[in-house]
Design a protein around this motif. Structure first.
Motif, PDB file in Angstrom:
ATOM      1  N   GLU A   1      -4.730  -4.536  -1.841  1.00  0.00           N
ATOM      2  CA  GLU A   1      -6.129  -4.909  -1.602  1.00  0.00           C
ATOM      3  C   GLU A   1      -6.278  -6.428  -1.544  1.00  0.00           C
ATOM      4  O   GLU A   1      -6.956  -6.962  -0.659  1.00  0.00           O
ATOM      5  CB  GLU A   1      -7.011  -4.334  -2.704  1.00  0.00           C
ATOM      6  CG  GLU A   1      -8.482  -4.613  -2.519  1.00  0.00           C
ATOM      7  CD  GLU A   1      -9.336  -3.969  -3.592  1.00  0.00           C
ATOM      8  OE1 GLU A   1     -10.517  -3.720  -3.303  1.00  0.00           O
ATOM      9  OE2 GLU A   1      -8.831  -3.712  -4.707  1.00  0.00           O
TER      10      GLU A   1
ATOM     11  N   GLN B   1      -8.940   5.784  -1.659  1.00  0.00           N
ATOM     12  CA  GLN B   1      -7.817   6.205  -2.482  1.00  0.00           C
ATOM     13  C   GLN B   1      -8.090   5.965  -3.965  1.00  0.00           C
ATOM     14  O   GLN B   1      -7.796   6.804  -4.819  1.00  0.00           O
ATOM     15  CB  GLN B   1      -6.535   5.499  -2.048  1.00  0.00           C
ATOM     16  CG  GLN B   1      -5.283   6.033  -2.661  1.00  0.00           C
ATOM     17  CD  GLN B   1      -4.994   7.463  -2.226  1.00  0.00           C
ATOM     18  OE1 GLN B   1      -5.185   7.820  -1.073  1.00  0.00           O
ATOM     19  NE2 GLN B   1      -4.547   8.283  -3.143  1.00  0.00           N
ATOM     20  N   LYS B   2      -8.657   4.810  -4.288  1.00  0.00           N
ATOM     21  CA  LYS B   2      -8.978   4.495  -5.677  1.00  0.00           C
ATOM     22  C   LYS B   2     -10.008   5.467  -6.226  1.00  0.00           C
ATOM     23  O   LYS B   2      -9.907   5.906  -7.372  1.00  0.00           O
ATOM     24  CB  LYS B   2      -9.511   3.057  -5.793  1.00  0.00           C
ATOM     25  CG  LYS B   2      -8.439   2.000  -5.728  1.00  0.00           C
ATOM     26  CD  LYS B   2      -9.049   0.625  -5.939  1.00  0.00           C
ATOM     27  CE  LYS B   2      -7.985  -0.439  -6.059  1.00  0.00           C
ATOM     28  NZ  LYS B   2      -8.577  -1.753  -6.371  1.00  0.00           N
TER      29      LYS B   2
ATOM     30  N   LEU C   1      -1.967  -0.484  -5.080  1.00  0.00           N
ATOM     31  CA  LEU C   1      -3.280  -0.609  -4.448  1.00  0.00           C
ATOM     32  C   LEU C   1      -3.948  -1.949  -4.729  1.00  0.00           C
ATOM     33  O   LEU C   1      -4.539  -2.542  -3.821  1.00  0.00           O
ATOM     34  CB  LEU C   1      -4.190   0.535  -4.899  1.00  0.00           C
ATOM     35  CG  LEU C   1      -3.726   1.945  -4.534  1.00  0.00           C
ATOM     36  CD1 LEU C   1      -4.740   2.970  -5.025  1.00  0.00           C
ATOM     37  CD2 LEU C   1      -3.515   2.087  -3.038  1.00  0.00           C
TER      38      LEU C   1
ATOM     39  N   ILE D   1      -8.148   1.987   0.959  1.00  0.00           N
ATOM     40  CA  ILE D   1      -7.813   1.699  -0.436  1.00  0.00           C
ATOM     41  C   ILE D   1      -8.966   2.110  -1.350  1.00  0.00           C
ATOM     42  O   ILE D   1      -8.745   2.720  -2.399  1.00  0.00           O
ATOM     43  CB  ILE D   1      -7.453   0.211  -0.624  1.00  0.00           C
ATOM     44  CG1 ILE D   1      -6.097  -0.089   0.040  1.00  0.00           C
ATOM     45  CG2 ILE D   1      -7.423  -0.170  -2.107  1.00  0.00           C
ATOM     46  CD1 ILE D   1      -5.775  -1.565   0.129  1.00  0.00           C
TER      47      ILE D   1
ATOM     48  N   LEU E   1       0.828  -1.203   0.000  1.00  0.00           N
ATOM     49  CA  LEU E   1       0.000   0.000   0.000  1.00  0.00           C
ATOM     50  C   LEU E   1       0.863   1.254   0.000  1.00  0.00           C
ATOM     51  O   LEU E   1       0.624   2.191  -0.759  1.00  0.00           O
ATOM     52  CB  LEU E   1      -0.923  -0.016   1.220  1.00  0.00           C
ATOM     53  CG  LEU E   1      -1.867   1.161   1.402  1.00  0.00           C
ATOM     54  CD1 LEU E   1      -2.790   1.297   0.214  1.00  0.00           C
ATOM     55  CD2 LEU E   1      -2.656   0.980   2.683  1.00  0.00           C
TER      56      LEU E   1
END
Length: 70
Positions: free
Chosen positions: A36, A62-63, A32, A59, A27
């Motif tokens: 994940e 963030q995505k 990512l 995550i 991470l």
């Protein structure tokens, strides 16, 4: 016999820590998708479940942010 149980428990806890650390390093490097996948594996480990859920939420956030900036 109690000592053996203690050693097995400590080794198992340490191994789980290493799994969590590996996922966090992925991470931290921005991987990512790989992070994940690793965090999803941790969902089945009781002492790692809450941590994995928190990181999976991060995550996803963030995505979503990355998609909006593209």
């Amino acid at each position: 016999q109690h000592l053996l149980c203690y050693v097995v428990f400590c080794f198992s806890s340490y191994r789980h820590f290493l799994y969590r650390r590996h996922a966090f390093c992925l991470l931290d490097r921005g991987n990512l998708d790989k992070a994940e996948a690793e965090f999803k594996k941790l969902l089945d480990i009781p002492d790692s479940n809450a941590y994995a859920l928190k990181e999976l939420a991060y995550i996803q956030k963030q995505k979503k942010t990355d998609q909006q900036t593209e």
